[in-house]
Design an enzyme around this catalytic site. Structure first.
Site, PDB file in Angstrom:
ATOM      1  N   ASP A  93       0.813  -1.440  -0.102  1.00  0.00           N
ATOM      2  CA  ASP A  93       0.076  -0.082   0.234  1.00  0.00           C
ATOM      3  C   ASP A  93       0.866   1.134  -0.077  1.00  0.00           C
ATOM      4  OD1 ASP A  93      -2.471   1.311  -0.054  1.00  0.00           O
ATOM      5  OD2 ASP A  93      -2.423   1.396   2.606  1.00  0.00           O
ATOM      6  N   SER A 230     -13.013   4.641   4.571  1.00  0.00           N
ATOM      7  CA  SER A 230     -13.508   4.060   5.827  1.00  0.00           C
ATOM      8  C   SER A 230     -14.907   4.909   6.044  1.00  0.00           C
ATOM      9  CB  SER A 230     -12.632   4.283   7.031  1.00  0.00           C
ATOM     10  OG  SER A 230     -11.719   3.255   6.917  1.00  0.00           O
TER      11      SER A 230
HETATM   12  P1  13P Z   1      -9.047   5.009   5.413  1.00  0.00           P
HETATM   13  O1  13P Z   1      -8.225   5.962   6.194  1.00  0.00           O
HETATM   14  O2  13P Z   1     -10.364   5.829   4.862  1.00  0.00           O
HETATM   15  O3  13P Z   1      -9.277   3.839   5.967  1.00  0.00           O
HETATM   16  O4  13P Z   1      -8.339   4.666   3.902  1.00  0.00           O
HETATM   17  C1  13P Z   1      -7.287   3.751   3.955  1.00  0.00           C
HETATM   18  C2  13P Z   1      -6.454   3.616   2.792  1.00  0.00           C
HETATM   19  O5  13P Z   1      -6.861   4.183   1.686  1.00  0.00           O
HETATM   20  C3  13P Z   1      -5.100   3.262   2.867  1.00  0.00           C
HETATM   21  O6  13P Z   1      -4.269   3.176   1.600  1.00  0.00           O
END
Ligand code: 13P
Length: 324
Positions: A93, A230
């Site tokens: 990520d 989220s």
């Molecule tokens: P959130 O902070 O909305 O959970 O997003 C997480 C995200 O996009 C990690 O790459």
């Protein structure tokens, strides 16, 4: 050196093809602890849902290659031992450099994100293309990003103050020239606790489905990714604040908006913060109820079922039950 295929992982190609065809999205959950990995696996096994495990370069450094890959391996082995076939991808990520991506690929990741979104257009294309060439030679899929999401991806990480929506015509050119396999776009979601500032009447603004539709027309069949998705449930925020926390400003993405995007070109939705605040809220509550505790299992054992409940619900929101 680890090869993701030997671990039992898959890249995201077939996952996304099926998700696009059948109108659902694959959940992508960040994990930072064993409880979280167990909670995620409990949920995907029960729901027979495909899943993408998200690990950031920070987590990779924090756990080290050996520990990270063995925690993932343990999750995948559980599926195998139950005689199930559930596709699991391990995805980097927000890889911020070519080197981050190479390190991940050499250590068992089946998919990587190269986040060149803060770079000028041509530099973002050049960096993404370089990662694609290396990754494809290892049968690893690549997610890129165009447009800017405000907020920080992780606590302590530098975040962007302003969002910049993705331009659909530039997205088509970016995908064609970079060769990426999926694209994260900016249509109003945002990392962290505060997503969209409410309208003056208190309602939350809608995601920019018009941009998503335009991209879908420009590049039919191409998988789109949403970060910052989220929901920031008030029940967790209240539980945190009632037990010594101090979180004041929150505004999440309404889940019906995620379900709608899931039926369109969105094939991967990232969830980190909802997992953090669920675990943290219950940890604070349990510690407040057990002030004499000396063993952290007083809360680790109890947050696993709470996390499972959260991820079961997310799988429903994304429409991917039974899609393994
Ligand atoms: P959130 O902070 O909305 O959970 O997003 C997480 C995200 O996009 C990690 O790459």
């Amino acid at each position: 050196m680890y090869n993701y295929k030997e671990i039992g992982l898959v890249n995201t190609k077939e996952m996304f093809e099926k998700a696009y065809r059948e109108g659902y999205t694959v959940p992508a959950f960040n994990f930072i602890s064993i409880e979280q990995m167990n909670g995620i696996m409990d949920a995907v096994i029960e729901k027979k849902s495909p899943v993408i495990l998200l690990a950031s370069p920070n987590l990779h450094r924090q756990l080290g290659h050996e520990m990270l890959i063995r925690v993932v391996q343990a999750g995948v082995d559980r599926i195998k031992h139950e005689g199930l076939h559930i596709p699991v991808a391990l995805h980097l990520d927000h890889g911020m450099s070519f080197e981050h991506c190479v390190t991940a690929i050499e250590n068992g990741f089946s998919s990587v994100m190269i986040d060149g979104s803060a770079l000028p257009f041509e530099e973002n294309i050049a960096l993404t293309k370089k990662v694609v060439e290396y990754a494809h030679a290892h049968d690893v899929t690549v997610e890129a990003e165009l447009g800017i999401l405000s907020g920080a991806e992780e606590e302590g990480a530098a975040g962007h103050r302003e969002s910049m929506y993705t331009d659909p015509v530039m997205a088509e050119e970016f995908i064609r020239r970079s060769g990426c396999d999926s694209l994260a776009i900016s249509i109003g979601t945002c990392h962290g606790l505060v997503k969209m500032p409410p309208n003056p009447d208190g309602t939350l603004p809608e995601l920019r489905y018009d941009i998503l539709e335009h991209i879908q027309r420009e590049i039919p069949g191409f998988p789109i990714v949403l970060h910052g998705a989220s929901n920031i449930a008030p029940e967790f925020v209240e539980m945190i604040n009632q037990n010594g926390g101090d979180i004041r400003q929150t505004a999440g993405v309404p889940e019906d908006q995620i379900s709608r995007a899931a039926r369109m070109a969105v094939c991967k939705v990232n969830i980190a913060t909802d997992g953090w605040i669920c675990a943290l809220a219950h940890t604070r509550r349990i510690l407040a109820e057990n002030p004499g505790a000396v063993d952290s299992r007083v809360f680790t054992l109890k947050i696993r079922p709470e996390l499972k409940k959260l991820y079961l619900h997310k799988i429903d929101v994304m429409g991917c039950e039974g899609k393994a």
